[in-house]
Scaffold this motif. Sequence first.
Motif, PDB file in Angstrom:
ATOM      1  N   ARG A 125     -31.337  32.179  53.447  1.00  0.00           N
ATOM      2  CA  ARG A 125     -32.002  30.974  52.956  1.00  0.00           C
ATOM      3  C   ARG A 125     -31.644  30.691  51.498  1.00  0.00           C
ATOM      4  NH1 ARG A 125     -35.866  32.821  56.719  1.00  0.00           N
ATOM      5  NH2 ARG A 125     -36.999  34.165  55.270  1.00  0.00           N
ATOM      6  N   ALA A 126     -31.501  31.740  50.690  1.00  0.00           N
ATOM      7  CA  ALA A 126     -31.058  31.544  49.305  1.00  0.00           C
ATOM      8  C   ALA A 126     -29.650  30.964  49.275  1.00  0.00           C
ATOM      9  CB  ALA A 126     -31.100  32.869  48.549  1.00  0.00           C
ATOM     10  N   GLY A 155     -24.597  34.882  51.958  1.00  0.00           N
ATOM     11  CA  GLY A 155     -25.669  35.613  51.316  1.00  0.00           C
ATOM     12  C   GLY A 155     -25.281  37.069  51.148  1.00  0.00           C
ATOM     13  N   THR A 156     -26.142  37.832  50.532  1.00  0.00           N
ATOM     14  CA  THR A 156     -25.784  39.230  50.262  1.00  0.00           C
ATOM     15  C   THR A 156     -26.018  40.142  51.448  1.00  0.00           C
ATOM     16  OG1 THR A 156     -27.996  39.465  49.290  1.00  0.00           O
ATOM     17  CG2 THR A 156     -26.146  39.148  47.784  1.00  0.00           C
ATOM     18  N   HIS A 157     -26.839  39.738  52.390  1.00  0.00           N
ATOM     19  CA  HIS A 157     -27.107  40.563  53.564  1.00  0.00           C
ATOM     20  C   HIS A 157     -27.263  39.658  54.774  1.00  0.00           C
ATOM     21  CE1 HIS A 157     -28.531  42.959  50.124  1.00  0.00           C
ATOM     22  NE2 HIS A 157     -28.094  43.989  50.821  1.00  0.00           N
ATOM     23  N   GLY A 158     -27.251  40.277  55.950  1.00  0.00           N
ATOM     24  CA  GLY A 158     -27.506  39.513  57.154  1.00  0.00           C
ATOM     25  C   GLY A 158     -26.274  39.347  58.012  1.00  0.00           C
ATOM     26  N   ARG A 185     -26.320  35.999  45.327  1.00  0.00           N
ATOM     27  CA  ARG A 185     -27.156  37.186  45.196  1.00  0.00           C
ATOM     28  C   ARG A 185     -28.611  36.798  45.027  1.00  0.00           C
ATOM     29  NH1 ARG A 185     -25.842  41.869  45.069  1.00  0.00           N
ATOM     30  NH2 ARG A 185     -27.447  42.439  43.580  1.00  0.00           N
ATOM     31  N   GLY A 186     -29.482  37.681  45.465  1.00  0.00           N
ATOM     32  CA  GLY A 186     -30.907  37.447  45.288  1.00  0.00           C
ATOM     33  C   GLY A 186     -31.531  36.742  46.470  1.00  0.00           C
ATOM     34  N   LEU A 187     -32.840  36.638  46.440  1.00  0.00           N
ATOM     35  CA  LEU A 187     -33.588  36.058  47.547  1.00  0.00           C
ATOM     36  C   LEU A 187     -34.238  34.739  47.186  1.00  0.00           C
ATOM     37  CD1 LEU A 187     -35.342  39.298  48.865  1.00  0.00           C
ATOM     38  CD2 LEU A 187     -33.180  38.290  49.606  1.00  0.00           C
ATOM     39  N   THR A 188     -34.123  34.307  45.939  1.00  0.00           N
ATOM     40  CA  THR A 188     -34.740  33.061  45.514  1.00  0.00           C
ATOM     41  C   THR A 188     -33.659  32.097  45.054  1.00  0.00           C
ATOM     42  OG1 THR A 188     -35.031  33.909  43.255  1.00  0.00           O
ATOM     43  CG2 THR A 188     -36.837  34.239  44.795  1.00  0.00           C
TER      44      THR A 188
END
Length: 308
Positions: free
Chosen positions: A62-63, A138-141, A169-172
């Motif tokens: 989502r980020a 994104g960084t993961h997934g 990077r990051g979630l926001t």
Amino acid sequence: MSGGSRLPLWEKDFMPCAGVTPEGRLSADVRRCRRRDGRPVMAGIQWRAAVVVGVDSSQSSRAAVRWAAGEAARRDSVLKLLHIDSGRRDRGVADNLTAASVAKEAEPAVPTEHEVKLGEITGELVAASRSASLLVLGTHGFGALRGTPIGTVAAEVAGHAGCPVVVVRGLTAPRRGEVVVGVDPSGDSEHALAFALDSASARNTDLVVVHAWHDGVLEAGADLASVEAAEERALEDRMAAWRDKYPGVGLRLAVVRDRNVARALIRAVPHAGLIVIGSSGGGLGSTAQALLSRARCPVALIGGPARG
């Protein structure tokens, strides 16, 4: 990039309007294209290849979607939401619908496309990059590889992608800040420089150009102060032509004595909005791997010129 009136210079000064290709889309209006200096290039309908973003159910995804939506808005491009998995197609549809809602909230005017593909993640992302202007991860997934360190995916994709790759990077939502680019004597830096300048121009922010050097290759007893002064002069000379091409972008040059290039880039602007580095293909080097692990902002990995 900015205002939809100009294609990025890191790709080419302009793109012909005639003809229809599957790699682009018609912009919503017909306009006169102008260079940065105001001179008209051509009149007609412009084409933009899509900004493609990898989608799954993770917060990291989502980020990435939020960042990609902002970039699509700056480029006047469509945003393509791409879910790849080896499992069920209906799960991908649900993830894409969620991603579309995230993109709509971030950039209501950006049109979106959806695609769900079943297959091997890196191969499908590389294939998608060949008709994209930008690939955002994104960084993961990423479906079957969820939980795998991003370096495993990014190293394979960035080494073979047909367009620049940005890892968010990051979630926001990523912060707004200066763009930072790393340069070295190789030709790889030129494409990274052009991408970084276009990015800074589109964001109406400054660009910090960082050149890291070390004394490991110098003869014993070398005058380090003189060497650093020479490195600074060389960087100033190198950037002179770029200043002329981008008179509206504020440039700050930083010559840093540091063996660790990733550390030098991160320290140059601790609150950067984007870090850009060149990639020679065939996988990621130690600098890119370190940035993907430690940087607190999106990292753009730039190979050769690609479509826009």
